[in-house]
Write a protein that holds these residues in place. Structure first.
Motif, PDB file in Angstrom:
ATOM      1  N   ILE A 111       0.840  -1.206   0.000  1.00  0.00           N
ATOM      2  CA  ILE A 111       0.000   0.000   0.000  1.00  0.00           C
ATOM      3  C   ILE A 111       0.868   1.246   0.000  1.00  0.00           C
ATOM      4  O   ILE A 111       0.616   2.193  -0.757  1.00  0.00           O
ATOM      5  CB  ILE A 111      -0.956  -0.004   1.219  1.00  0.00           C
ATOM      6  CG1 ILE A 111      -2.000  -1.098   1.067  1.00  0.00           C
ATOM      7  CG2 ILE A 111      -1.619   1.353   1.402  1.00  0.00           C
ATOM      8  CD1 ILE A 111      -2.811  -1.347   2.320  1.00  0.00           C
ATOM      9  N   LEU A 112       1.890   1.260   0.848  1.00  0.00           N
ATOM     10  CA  LEU A 112       2.791   2.411   0.904  1.00  0.00           C
ATOM     11  C   LEU A 112       3.521   2.613  -0.413  1.00  0.00           C
ATOM     12  O   LEU A 112       3.696   3.754  -0.871  1.00  0.00           O
ATOM     13  CB  LEU A 112       3.799   2.246   2.040  1.00  0.00           C
ATOM     14  CG  LEU A 112       3.377   2.795   3.381  1.00  0.00           C
ATOM     15  CD1 LEU A 112       4.391   2.417   4.453  1.00  0.00           C
ATOM     16  CD2 LEU A 112       3.200   4.287   3.327  1.00  0.00           C
ATOM     17  N   ASP A 113       3.956   1.531  -1.026  1.00  0.00           N
ATOM     18  CA  ASP A 113       4.640   1.638  -2.309  1.00  0.00           C
ATOM     19  C   ASP A 113       3.720   2.262  -3.360  1.00  0.00           C
ATOM     20  O   ASP A 113       4.122   3.169  -4.087  1.00  0.00           O
ATOM     21  CB  ASP A 113       5.133   0.271  -2.774  1.00  0.00           C
ATOM     22  CG  ASP A 113       5.898   0.361  -4.084  1.00  0.00           C
ATOM     23  OD1 ASP A 113       6.876   1.144  -4.157  1.00  0.00           O
ATOM     24  OD2 ASP A 113       5.502  -0.342  -5.038  1.00  0.00           O
ATOM     25  N   LEU A 114       2.498   1.795  -3.417  1.00  0.00           N
ATOM     26  CA  LEU A 114       1.538   2.367  -4.367  1.00  0.00           C
ATOM     27  C   LEU A 114       1.214   3.820  -4.030  1.00  0.00           C
ATOM     28  O   LEU A 114       1.044   4.651  -4.919  1.00  0.00           O
ATOM     29  CB  LEU A 114       0.258   1.542  -4.404  1.00  0.00           C
ATOM     30  CG  LEU A 114       0.338   0.230  -5.162  1.00  0.00           C
ATOM     31  CD1 LEU A 114      -0.942  -0.577  -4.959  1.00  0.00           C
ATOM     32  CD2 LEU A 114       0.595   0.467  -6.638  1.00  0.00           C
ATOM     33  N   ALA A 115       1.125   4.134  -2.737  1.00  0.00           N
ATOM     34  CA  ALA A 115       0.804   5.497  -2.330  1.00  0.00           C
ATOM     35  C   ALA A 115       1.932   6.468  -2.675  1.00  0.00           C
ATOM     36  O   ALA A 115       1.678   7.608  -3.059  1.00  0.00           O
ATOM     37  CB  ALA A 115       0.511   5.542  -0.834  1.00  0.00           C
TER      38      ALA A 115
END
Length: 184
Positions: A111-115
């Motif tokens: 999720i953090l990578d995508l964000a």
């Protein structure tokens, strides 16, 4: 080496390390839960974002609650007599909780990578430009969750030692050959 020759299977230093790690998991897990649950941000253009919008964050909260609850029960149980009868239970439980922590941490990392990076192939733009405070708190929660994982990795190793140390180590193939050869 047999169980009789190993002496004390539960050295005091190992027991205190075990208890310390289990007790340190509790505030780390609670802090992870608190940071995640209270994490929300409003953007006038894109709207609100909070942890309930992302299934991976809900999974991390659920896993952190399991970690805190299990660590509390295990810390109490470790001081009750008959520890050797609980060794297998701790071994299996520590393994399960460590794997749950790995999977929930991996979900939040994705999720953090995508964000932060987005995914241009599917026209998913980075969200942290618009929700910087939310992303920063999510990063801190992930770091705390990673510390919980480190504790459970060490706890899994300690519980594995407790379960398997009473047994003789397996023979290497050279030792088996040496035993099979007749002595002259």
């Amino acid at each position: 080496m047999s169980a009789e020759s190993t002496g004390n299977q539960n050295p005091p230093a190992l027991k205190s390390l075990d208890a310390s790690l289990r007790l340190s998991v509790i505030p780390l897990s609670i802090a992870t839960i608190w940071l995640t649950v209270t994490n929300k941000e409003h953007n006038p253009i894109y709207g609100d974002v909070n942890f309930t919008n992302l299934t991976g964050l809900k999974y991390m909260v659920f896993t952190s609650a399991i970690c805190a609850g299990y660590a509390s029960l295990a810390a109490i149980a470790s001081f009750v007599r008959c520890f050797l009868t609980k060794a297998w239970l701790f071994f299996v439980s520590d393994q399960i909780v460590a794997y749950l922590t790995v999977t929930s941490g991996a979900a939040v990392m994705e999720i953090l990578d995508l964000a932060y990076e987005g995914d241009q192939k599917i026209t998913w733009s980075e969200a942290c430009n618009s929700y910087g405070k939310f992303c920063s708190k999510m990063k801190v929660a992930l770091i705390l969750h990673a510390l919980v994982l480190c504790c459970f990795i060490v706890l899994a190793a300690i519980s594995a030692y407790r379960v398997f140390s009473p047994f003789d180590p397996p023979l290497s193939s050279k030792e088996v050959e040496d035993e099979d050869e007749p002595t002259t």
